[in-house]
Motif scaffolding. Structure first.
Motif, PDB file in Angstrom:
ATOM      1  N   CYS A  74       2.646  15.842   9.656  1.00 52.47           N
ATOM      2  CA  CYS A  74       2.174  15.055   7.932  1.00 52.47           C
ATOM      3  C   CYS A  74       0.884  14.576   7.738  1.00 52.47           C
ATOM      4  CB  CYS A  74       2.572  13.457   8.640  1.00 52.47           C
ATOM      5  SG  CYS A  74       3.835  12.894   8.802  1.00 52.47           S
ATOM      6  N   ALA A  75       0.211  15.221   8.397  1.00 52.14           N
ATOM      7  CA  ALA A  75      -1.564  15.727   7.461  1.00 52.14           C
ATOM      8  C   ALA A  75      -1.397  16.507   6.666  1.00 52.14           C
ATOM      9  CB  ALA A  75      -2.433  15.322   9.047  1.00 52.14           C
ATOM     10  N   GLY A  76      -0.422  17.677   7.403  1.00 47.22           N
ATOM     11  CA  GLY A  76      -0.496  19.206   7.096  1.00 47.22           C
ATOM     12  C   GLY A  76       0.288  19.632   5.463  1.00 47.22           C
ATOM     13  N   ALA A  77       1.319  18.372   5.393  1.00 47.96           N
ATOM     14  CA  ALA A  77       2.350  18.128   4.676  1.00 47.96           C
ATOM     15  C   ALA A  77       1.670  17.009   2.966  1.00 47.96           C
ATOM     16  CB  ALA A  77       3.516  17.928   4.989  1.00 47.96           C
ATOM     17  N   GLY A  78       0.084  16.834   3.711  1.00 48.01           N
ATOM     18  CA  GLY A  78       0.479  15.302   2.713  1.00 48.01           C
ATOM     19  C   GLY A  78       1.313  14.456   2.325  1.00 48.01           C
ATOM     20  N   CYS A  79       1.975  14.095   3.538  1.00 46.33           N
ATOM     21  CA  CYS A  79       2.431  13.284   2.764  1.00 46.33           C
ATOM     22  C   CYS A  79       2.465  11.618   4.433  1.00 46.33           C
ATOM     23  CB  CYS A  79       4.289  13.110   3.334  1.00 46.33           C
ATOM     24  SG  CYS A  79       4.698  13.553   5.067  1.00 46.33           S
ATOM     25  N   PRO A  80       2.505  10.523   3.437  1.00 49.05           N
ATOM     26  CA  PRO A  80       2.166   9.319   4.359  1.00 49.05           C
ATOM     27  C   PRO A  80       3.496   9.008   5.102  1.00 49.05           C
ATOM     28  CG  PRO A  80       3.239   8.620   2.343  1.00 49.05           C
ATOM     29  CD  PRO A  80       2.946  10.524   1.913  1.00 49.05           C
ATOM     30  N   PRO A  85       0.807  -1.207   0.471  1.00 51.92           N
ATOM     31  CA  PRO A  85      -0.049  -0.177  -0.088  1.00 51.92           C
ATOM     32  C   PRO A  85       0.987   1.158  -0.009  1.00 51.92           C
ATOM     33  CG  PRO A  85      -0.068  -0.740   2.172  1.00 51.92           C
ATOM     34  CD  PRO A  85       1.078  -2.293   1.001  1.00 51.92           C
ATOM     35  N   LEU A  86       1.851   0.813   0.639  1.00 48.83           N
ATOM     36  CA  LEU A  86       3.000   2.559   0.415  1.00 48.83           C
ATOM     37  C   LEU A  86       3.279   2.886  -0.497  1.00 48.83           C
ATOM     38  CD1 LEU A  86       4.845   4.346   1.904  1.00 48.83           C
ATOM     39  CD2 LEU A  86       6.309   2.317   2.288  1.00 48.83           C
ATOM     40  N   ARG A  87       3.680   1.694  -1.235  1.00 48.59           N
ATOM     41  CA  ARG A  87       4.450   1.721  -2.727  1.00 48.59           C
ATOM     42  C   ARG A  87       3.568   2.635  -3.651  1.00 48.59           C
ATOM     43  NH1 ARG A  87       6.320  -4.078  -2.289  1.00 48.59           N
ATOM     44  NH2 ARG A  87       8.529  -4.017  -2.035  1.00 48.59           N
ATOM     45  N   ILE A  88       2.077   1.838  -3.933  1.00 47.77           N
ATOM     46  CA  ILE A  88       0.832   2.492  -4.383  1.00 47.77           C
ATOM     47  C   ILE A  88       0.550   3.987  -4.094  1.00 47.77           C
ATOM     48  CG2 ILE A  88      -1.822   2.668  -4.901  1.00 47.77           C
ATOM     49  CD1 ILE A  88      -1.391  -0.529  -4.049  1.00 47.77           C
ATOM     50  N   ARG A  89       0.961   3.939  -3.021  1.00 48.15           N
ATOM     51  CA  ARG A  89       0.327   5.660  -2.807  1.00 48.15           C
ATOM     52  C   ARG A  89       1.542   6.267  -3.255  1.00 48.15           C
ATOM     53  NH1 ARG A  89      -2.029   9.069   0.989  1.00 48.15           N
ATOM     54  NH2 ARG A  89      -3.384   8.055   0.239  1.00 48.15           N
ATOM     55  N   HIS A 112      -6.552  12.846  11.559  1.00 41.55           N
ATOM     56  CA  HIS A 112      -6.311  13.873  10.341  1.00 41.55           C
ATOM     57  C   HIS A 112      -6.937  13.235   9.492  1.00 41.55           C
ATOM     58  CE1 HIS A 112      -4.430  17.358  12.749  1.00 41.55           C
ATOM     59  NE2 HIS A 112      -4.262  16.221  13.806  1.00 41.55           N
ATOM     60  N   GLY A 113      -7.888  12.697   9.065  1.00 42.96           N
ATOM     61  CA  GLY A 113      -8.202  11.992   8.326  1.00 42.96           C
ATOM     62  C   GLY A 113      -7.458  11.023   7.089  1.00 42.96           C
ATOM     63  N   ALA A 114      -6.551  10.230   7.985  1.00 43.99           N
ATOM     64  CA  ALA A 114      -5.626   9.398   7.306  1.00 43.99           C
ATOM     65  C   ALA A 114      -6.065   7.950   8.282  1.00 43.99           C
ATOM     66  CB  ALA A 114      -3.589   9.607   7.982  1.00 43.99           C
ATOM     67  N   THR A 115      -5.973   7.523   6.642  1.00 44.66           N
ATOM     68  CA  THR A 115      -6.508   5.263   6.608  1.00 44.66           C
ATOM     69  C   THR A 115      -4.835   4.921   7.060  1.00 44.66           C
ATOM     70  OG1 THR A 115      -7.335   5.929   4.787  1.00 44.66           O
ATOM     71  CG2 THR A 115      -6.713   3.503   5.267  1.00 44.66           C
ATOM     72  N   LEU A 172       0.703   2.387   9.289  1.00 45.97           N
ATOM     73  CA  LEU A 172       1.566   3.431   8.242  1.00 45.97           C
ATOM     74  C   LEU A 172      -0.194   3.311   8.341  1.00 45.97           C
ATOM     75  CD1 LEU A 172       2.425   3.708   5.355  1.00 45.97           C
ATOM     76  CD2 LEU A 172       1.399   1.387   4.404  1.00 45.97           C
ATOM     77  N   ALA A 173       0.056   4.869   8.162  1.00 44.12           N
ATOM     78  CA  ALA A 173      -0.902   6.219   7.687  1.00 44.12           C
ATOM     79  C   ALA A 173      -1.005   7.334   6.278  1.00 44.12           C
ATOM     80  CB  ALA A 173      -0.764   7.501   8.899  1.00 44.12           C
ATOM     81  N   LEU A 174      -1.708   6.127   6.141  1.00 41.36           N
ATOM     82  CA  LEU A 174      -1.924   7.700   5.310  1.00 41.36           C
ATOM     83  C   LEU A 174      -2.680   8.660   4.184  1.00 41.36           C
ATOM     84  CD1 LEU A 174      -3.072   3.784   2.438  1.00 41.36           C
ATOM     85  CD2 LEU A 174      -0.134   5.154   2.435  1.00 41.36           C
ATOM     86  N   CYS A 175      -1.508   9.755   4.559  1.00 38.59           N
ATOM     87  CA  CYS A 175      -2.562  10.794   5.092  1.00 38.59           C
ATOM     88  C   CYS A 175      -2.985  11.457   3.773  1.00 38.59           C
ATOM     89  CB  CYS A 175      -1.622  11.848   5.364  1.00 38.59           C
ATOM     90  SG  CYS A 175      -1.064  11.869   7.609  1.00 38.59           S
ATOM     91  N   ARG A 176      -4.065  12.050   3.739  1.00 40.39           N
ATOM     92  CA  ARG A 176      -4.525  12.351   2.428  1.00 40.39           C
ATOM     93  C   ARG A 176      -3.821  13.576   1.891  1.00 40.39           C
ATOM     94  NH1 ARG A 176     -10.474  14.400   5.339  1.00 40.39           N
ATOM     95  NH2 ARG A 176     -11.575  12.839   5.709  1.00 40.39           N
ATOM     96  N   PRO A 177      -3.272  13.115   0.456  1.00 40.47           N
ATOM     97  CA  PRO A 177      -2.407  14.130   0.414  1.00 40.47           C
ATOM     98  C   PRO A 177      -3.145  15.821  -0.718  1.00 40.47           C
ATOM     99  CG  PRO A 177      -3.603  12.365  -0.992  1.00 40.47           C
ATOM    100  CD  PRO A 177      -3.750  12.396  -0.459  1.00 40.47           C
ATOM    101  N   THR A 178      -1.878  16.324  -0.840  1.00 40.73           N
ATOM    102  CA  THR A 178      -2.976  18.044  -0.901  1.00 40.73           C
ATOM    103  C   THR A 178      -1.451  17.802  -2.309  1.00 40.73           C
ATOM    104  OG1 THR A 178      -0.431  18.106  -0.259  1.00 40.73           O
ATOM    105  CG2 THR A 178      -2.417  18.334   1.768  1.00 40.73           C
TER     106      THR A 178
END
Length: 364
Positions: free
Chosen positions: A227-233, A115-119, A285-288, A354-360
């Motif tokens: 991390c959420a603010g930067a939109g990065c996992p 899942p990290l590679r996909i993101r 913060h909305g992360a998966t 693994l936290a997949l934050c919403r991307p910006t």
């Protein structure tokens, strides 16, 4: 002080001075940073020894300095997140970090990589490739494990409060990624509590190893917000879970474990509660968020690591509950003898997150 380097070696920690030389080196680096301007500091967080060791007279010489002993009552010498000055010794001895690196690599949850590679594959293309921030990098074992699992060029930003460990991390960084692309590194000093969205601007990924359990609720909240603010996992590995299994068992196992866990939670640190707190913080913060087990499985082939871990584990328990000392001394002697004879097996439970934050910026 910031320095940029191209990695020149892959996975081998260079020759190491002894503990006294390490302390002098760290002080010289801290003094140089003080002269060049104000810097925040970041903890070197690659150890779950608990901050105390209790060697008997017969095995005191075998204890790696920096792997656990405390130097002041009530202070965790190996992990101090704030108010650290140039006279403080390194947080963790490179020898301890090197000793545990193989067990760390074997334990990390590979199921989180897909899942990290996909993101990462869905990020907007950048000429310089991925930008990965490694928080509390120690000697850089996370980069040596992860960089060869990811394709494309990578630039690693290594954060630690100890310039001595930063040197090791830069020199021993991997040279290439999974597809042979170039890997470069940059080192920074800073405090995880001050990590902000701006500091992570342009980051593709934030990583850390054995960090969460030595943070407070506020510090984990700040990390999640950045991390959420930067939109990065974020891939945050090897957080202690508070469970240990020793074979053969001993009646004192549970009592030592409970005292150790209490020691981990002192002074507001989260210890084994950290993984739950972090999952909740990122989710808010909305992360998966995905969490996977990542246990150390230590047998006769890892006897040196097991012995060091035992000293720190039992020592932390005794620091928390001094009334255990007499029984714990006997327990430790017996356990070390079993370890040396190849008769002891230990499972130290950890968790990876693994936290997949919403991307910006329009990334998907």
């Amino acid at each position: 002080m910031r320095k940029t380097a191209t990695a020149q070696s892959g996975g081998t920690i260079p020759a190491q001075p002894g503990p006294l030389e390490a302390t002098d080196s760290a002080r010289r680096g801290a003094d140089a940073d003080e002269q060049s301007g104000p810097h925040s500091e970041i903890v070197s967080a690659e150890g779950d020894m608990g901050g105390a060791s209790m060697p008997s007279a017969s095995d005191a010489d075998a204890v790696i300095l920096g792997a656990g002993p405390t130097v002041r009552p009530g202070e965790r010498a190996t992990v101090r997140l704030r108010d650290a000055g140039p006279d403080d010794p390194p947080r963790y001895a490179p020898e301890w970090l090197e000793l545990r690196e193989g067990a760390d690599a074997a334990a990390r949850a590979h199921d989180l990589l897909d899942p990290l590679r996909i993101r990462l594959a869905n990020l907007p293309a950048r000429s310089g490739g991925l930008v990965i921030h490694d928080i509390g990098c120690g000697t850089g074992s996370m980069g040596r494990w992860l960089a060869p699992h990811l394709d494309g060029p990578q630039h690693w930003v290594l954060h630690d409060r100890d310039p001595y460990l930063l040197h090791f991390a830069a020199v021993a960084s991997p040279r290439s990624s999974a597809d042979g692309s170039r890997v470069t590194v940059e080192t920074r000093r800073g405090d995880v509590g001050r990590l902000t969205r701006d500091a992570l601007q342009g980051a593709s990924l934030v990583t850390a190893s054995a960090l969460l359990d030595v943070l407070t609720v506020e510090e984990i909240g700040a990390l999640a917000a950045a991390c959420a603010g930067a939109g990065c996992p974020a891939l945050l590995t090897l957080s202690v879970a508070g469970r240990v299994e020793l074979t053969p068992s001993d009646p004192l196992d549970d009592e030592i474990a409970e005292a150790f866990n209490a020691h981990q939670r002192r002074s507001g640190l989260l210890g084994p509660d950290a993984i739950t707190v972090a999952a909740e913080a990122f989710s808010e913060h909305g992360a998966t968020v995905q969490v996977q087990p990542s246990p150390w499985k230590l047998g006769p082939g890892e006897s040196a690591l097991t012995a060091q871990w035992l000293r720190g584990w039992v020592g932390a328990a005794v620091e928390q509950r001094p009334e255990l000392r007499e029984r714990a001394d006997r327990y430790l002697t017996e356990r070390l003898a079993a370890c040396q004879a190849g008769e002891l097996r230990v499972v130290v439970h950890h968790s990876d997150l693994l936290a997949l934050c919403r991307p910006t910026g329009g990334a998907s």
